[in-house]
Design an enzyme around this catalytic site. Structure first.
Site, PDB file in Angstrom:
ATOM      1  N   PHE A 561       0.831  -1.164  -0.264  1.00  0.00           N
ATOM      2  CA  PHE A 561       0.125   0.386   0.378  1.00  0.00           C
ATOM      3  C   PHE A 561       0.792   1.042   0.477  1.00  0.00           C
ATOM      4  O   PHE A 561       0.557   2.463   0.862  1.00  0.00           O
ATOM      5  CB  PHE A 561      -1.365   0.016   1.433  1.00  0.00           C
ATOM      6  N   CYS A 562       1.792   1.096  -0.932  1.00  0.00           N
ATOM      7  CA  CYS A 562       2.848   2.563  -0.605  1.00  0.00           C
ATOM      8  C   CYS A 562       2.882   2.647   0.961  1.00  0.00           C
ATOM      9  O   CYS A 562       3.225   3.686   0.988  1.00  0.00           O
ATOM     10  CB  CYS A 562       2.521   3.533  -1.534  1.00  0.00           C
ATOM     11  N   ASN A 563       3.421   2.012   1.407  1.00  0.00           N
ATOM     12  CA  ASN A 563       4.154   2.114   2.852  1.00  0.00           C
ATOM     13  C   ASN A 563       4.481   1.307   3.033  1.00  0.00           C
ATOM     14  O   ASN A 563       4.410   0.282   3.844  1.00  0.00           O
ATOM     15  CB  ASN A 563       2.695   2.449   3.682  1.00  0.00           C
TER      16      ASN A 563
END
Length: 954
Positions: A561-563
């Site tokens: 999740f782009c994390n």
């Protein structure tokens, strides 16, 4: 056993629907296996409601698709039970004190969510109307739950990715769009509307009353962070600190800071939330990372070790709520107070704070005046779905005026200057934040914000949304924790703050206590992984793929999740693990979900203002159905499959084999377009590839090969090859035929990189603009015809004398995905059609699976138990004098859902998932390559329909 089950007949139809003699399986062991298997998978179909077993199939010679048979209806008794069970679960949910108090927006202007959800979102699953279970409309409700329309509705559980706009919101925006609204640089009235929208945003963030904060509109959170990074006065003494669970867009600020000589520090959210003034001083003196390794140390008074006064500005950025697993920073005000205190103590040093409120603002109140941060950013599509590409950067007026005065190297554009001379280096920037607005803002989108905020206010505002979404999230976590396999082994591993949350705390009945407990809950975002009964992890790609096939379809998010930081902490991956995974080919956003037995990402379910109980219930039932071994049904399936394996094992040692023959040959000159059925065709001796099979592909501007699953009209493009004249005639509805002379080289000289299912190939653009325009007109998208460039491979083969070199080179010989030949059996297709019939779905023929070869295995005396998917057992086979090795099974994707004649989508993959799924892949058909060739003359040999097929079981 009911006598009606003693005859399982496969009735095939000719081109015009005439029936031919059926094949009777009633006296074979195959029937026993079929009954075991389908009674296990389809207990919902009772004997007196059993669907017709007539199979819509193909002529023995042509395999043409026939018309639809009458589709079976769902067993109302089973639907009734399922409906009542669902009602019971919802009643239990609503009976809990926490949900009585805070779920559903009771008392709001818009009313209880069950009264309007289905109106505002007609494509989503509707709420269960509890009143229907106790009155005469019960049968009508049950009937509605079993209709095809009900199955077409979807479940949305990715509110951390984006909210959905309500129907009312879109209607209001459409009505407003009918008015003339000009560029704000042209009209002061338009400019006034923008200023009013700013005030609405500032009021929403509770910082618009005293004029302390100002804001500008941006394209979203990411651009807001980019603006701060590029405008901040970094210097050699600056420090950039961010929490490890920050979004990639925050981490990306690091490059800009380091390029200006700053150092960066990545700290856990816990460490940042516990920061005191001395922590900020320590961060300045520590040297962890940065572009400069020889920077001088600075003491608490801002004096360097050389005694020279040293001035630097530092920035701390953290998320108010983590988009990975809902972890919240609940002590932001104390962090900013500590920063203010260290600024007061130290001469020449200034700490600034920024929070990313993109996730937090969507499901809860944000009080920037109380938090006292210097910067904040958000995106409006996270709040209410539309407009996309629009966000806000909110800044303290005094802070930004001070910082801007120290940075004169910023770009300026239209609207950002008071005066400028093009012929002389003279420019006067605008005052304040207006200096950062370059060009015309998204003024139409800004004018629509009012309608989104109106929708939020109708349900009670951010405070009500906060409590509503926590009711759903806590229920989801509770039910995930209850999922266990047979034997008690847990099926779910939860990450982040929800993993530590104690569910029993929320069971009291006092309103104030319940409210206090909800206020301490994490955000309504839950990250988890699924474990099988043997403890191995289910890859997130498998979950995502099956969710897309489920009825109803479920939208959720998978990956990191782009994390990466939060993902790394949750999965306990070291930095070296991340680097090794990358070296193994894993990149952000891909499907490499399991490496060395460990997950590379997770599954995320997130709730928003318009989520309801039916969404979480559908998600739980989906997980239970596909991934949890917990009931009698799973045991029966296991027994049936065990019996199948035993019979197959016995066959491996039985010398008697059933007869088989080649019934169809298909060539696909253009990848993903229609097949060409032939009775005789030539095959390349060394590669085993059919001549011209998948040697052409249609590519887009990025070099990616177009696929039928994305462009269904490709099924209507029908290429026909004439080997005698060496011409390819391509037809499509309402288009003049395109004729290509293959004897003439139409390719460009330049080689193009083409991506086929993520794999690189060499190709050359084929034909002139007329060819490209023809295909572009058919598909409605700009595309080019590319021909595989086999020059390099042929040169390698010319110098190779070993078959290993030949085989290792095949995958670069054409646009085929995995192997030169794909084979399926009629028997496998027949079995699938039994399942499709039970599910009430349209039946299929072999062409749905885009095979090159189709075989028919006739019933033998000892081999009848494996007439379902006979090719599964084969290790090699021969057709005529040619021997082929089986290189593996074909893992299927949604391509098999599309009718090869019309491009219409069905649910073939969903049916295959019920019985052909193995740890993330759904297999159907086998791959072949030539093992040896006894024909010595020439480069090609021929195969014919009707050829005998001899096979060996592995």
């Amino acid at each position: 056993m009911d006598n009606s089950t003693n005859n399982v007949s496969f009735i095939f139809h000719r081109r015009h629907g005439a029936e031919v003699e059926s094949t009777d399986l009633c006296h074979s062991q195959a029937l026993v296996f079929l009954v075991l298997l389908f009674s296990a998978y389809y207990l919902k179909v009772k004997k007196n409601h059993a669907p017709s077993r007539e199979m819509c199939g193909t002529n023995h010679h042509h395999h043409d698709a026939a018309g639809m048979q009458q589709e079976p209806q769902a067993d109302m008794g089973e639907v009734d039970a399922s409906f009542v069970d669902k009602i019971s679960r919802k009643k239990l949910f609503l009976s809990r004190p926490v949900n009585k108090f805070f779920f559903g927006y009771r008392g709001s202007k818009k009313g209880f969510i069950d009264t309007w959800r289905h109106i505002e979102f007609p494509s989503l699953v509707p709420p269960v109307e509890l009143g229907l279970v106790d009155n005469t409309n019960k049968e009508e409700a049950i009937k509605d739950a079993s209709t095809p329309l009900s199955a077409m509705r979807e479940v949305y559980l990715d509110y951390a990715g984006a909210a959905l706009p309500t129907k009312s919101q879109l209607h209001e925006a459409y009505n407003a769009a009918q008015q003339v609204f000009v560029n704000p640089h042209t009209s002061s009235e338009s400019a006034a509307i923008l200023e009013q929208a700013k005030q609405v945003v500032l009021d929403f963030c509770q910082c618009g009353n005293d004029g302390k904060y100002d804001m500008i509109f941006t394209s979203g959170t990411t651009e807001s962070l980019k603006i701060v990074a590029e405008s901040f006065p970094w210097s050699k003494g600056s420090v950039f600190v961010y929490s490890k669970n920050s979004h990639t867009s925050v981490v990306g600020m690091r490059n800009v800071a380091c390029s200006m000589g700053a150092t960066f520090k990545c700290r856990s959210l816990t460490a940042i939330c516990n920061a005191v003034p001395e922590t900020f001083a320590k961060w300045v003196n520590e040297v962890d990372h940065g572009c400069e390794s020889d920077r001088c140390s600075v003491n608490e008074k801002g004096v360097s070790n050389s005694g020279v006064q040293f001035q630097a500005d530092h920035l701390l950025v953290l998320p108010m709520e983590c988009n990975f697993g809902g972890t919240r920073a609940n002590s932001i005000s104390s962090i900013t107070a500590a920063a203010r205190e260290i600024n007061r103590r130290r001469n020449g040093h200034s700490w600034f704070t920024m929070i990313d409120i993109a996730k937090a603002a969507a499901t809860g109140p944000v009080n920037l005046a109380h938090l006292d941060v210097d910067f904040a950013c958000l995106s409006f599509y996270k709040l209410f779905g539309t407009p996309t590409g629009l966000g806000a950067l909110i800044v303290k007026r005094t802070v930004w005026n001070d910082l801007l005065s120290r940075n004169d190297n910023m770009y300026f554009g239209g609207g950002a200057v008071d005066s400028i001379l093009p012929s002389e280096n003279f420019v006067v920037p605008r005052k304040g934040l207006s200096r950062l607005v370059n060009g015309t803002v998204h003024y139409r989108g800004i004018s629509e914000l009012k309608h989104g905020f109106d929708e939020m206010n109708k349900i009670g505002g951010s405070d009500k949304i906060f409590f509503h979404t926590r009711c759903l999230a806590s229920e989801m976590v509770n039910r995930l924790r209850l999922l266990h396999h047979v034997g008690g082994k847990r099926a779910i591993v939860i990450y982040g703050a929800w993993a530590k949350w104690k569910s029993e705390k929320a069971q009291c009945c006092d309103f104030d206590q319940v409210r206090m407990q909800i206020e301490q809950m994490p955000g309504p975002t839950i990250a988890f992984n699924i474990q099988r009964s043997d403890g191995s992890f289910v890859g997130y790609s498998e979950v995502s793929n099956l969710a897309a096939l489920a009825s109803p379809r479920i939208h959720l998010r998978t990956g990191c999740f782009c994390n990466t930081g939060a993902c790394q902490e949750s999965l306990k991956l070291t930095n070296e693990d991340i680097k090794q995974n990358f070296a193994a080919g894993h990149v952000c956003g891909d499907q490499r979900d399991i490496i060395n037995g460990q997950p590379t990402g997770a599954v995320r379910i997130s709730f928003g203002k318009d989520s309801t109980w039916e969404d979480l219930d559908a998600a739980i039932e989906f997980i239970r159905k596909y991934f949890v071994r917990h009931n009698e049904l799973s045991d029966q399936v296991e027994k049936a499959l065990d019996e199948y394996v035993k019979q197959n094992d016995a066959l491996r040692h039985d010398g008697t084999k059933a007869d088989a023959k080649l019934t169809d040959i298909f060539v696909f000159p253009i990848k993903s377009c229609a097949a060409m059925r032939v009775h005789r065709w030539k095959m390349h001796k060394r590669s085993g590839k059919l001549a011209f099979d998948r040697e052409f592909a249609l590519i887009d501007s990025t070099g990616r090969a177009l696929r039928l699953s994305c462009y269904p009209k490709m099924a209507l493009i029908k290429p026909v090859l004439d080997l005698a004249s060496m011409k390819m005639i391509i037809s499509a509805p309402a288009c003049e035929n395109l004729i290509l002379d293959l004897k003439i080289i139409h390719s460009s000289d330049d080689t193009t990189d083409v991506s086929v299912c993520g794999k690189g190939c060499n190709a050359k653009i084929y034909g002139d603009g007329k060819v490209s325009n023809w295909f572009s007109a058919v598909l409605g998208v700009r595309c080019w015809l590319a021909k595989y460039d086999d020059t390099k491979v042929r040169n390698q083969w010319a110098n190779a004398h070993h078959s290993s070199v030949m085989k290792s080179s095949f995958q670069k010989f054409a646009f085929a995905n995995d192997a030169p030949i794909l084979l399926v059996s009629r028997n496998s297709v027949n079995l699938l059609n039994v399942i499709l019939s039970c599910k009430g779905q349209r039946l299929v023929d072999a062409r749905y699976f885009r095979p090159n070869l189709v075989v028919d295995v006739s019933l033998g005396h000892t081999a009848t138990a494996v007439m379902t998917n006979p090719e599964d057992l084969w290790s090699n086979l021969s057709i005529g004098n040619i021997t082929f090795n089986v290189t593996g099974k074909c893992a299927r994707c949604t391509m098999v859902d599309y009718d090869p004649t019309s491009g219409m989508k069905g649910k073939t993959l969903n049916a295959l998932a019920d019985y052909r799924r193995t740890k993330g892949s759904i297999y159907f058909g086998i791959f072949l390559e030539t093992a040896e060739c006894n024909i010595m003359d020439g480069e090609y040999f021929y195969i014919d329909v009707g050829d005998s097929v001899k096979y060996n079981n592995g």
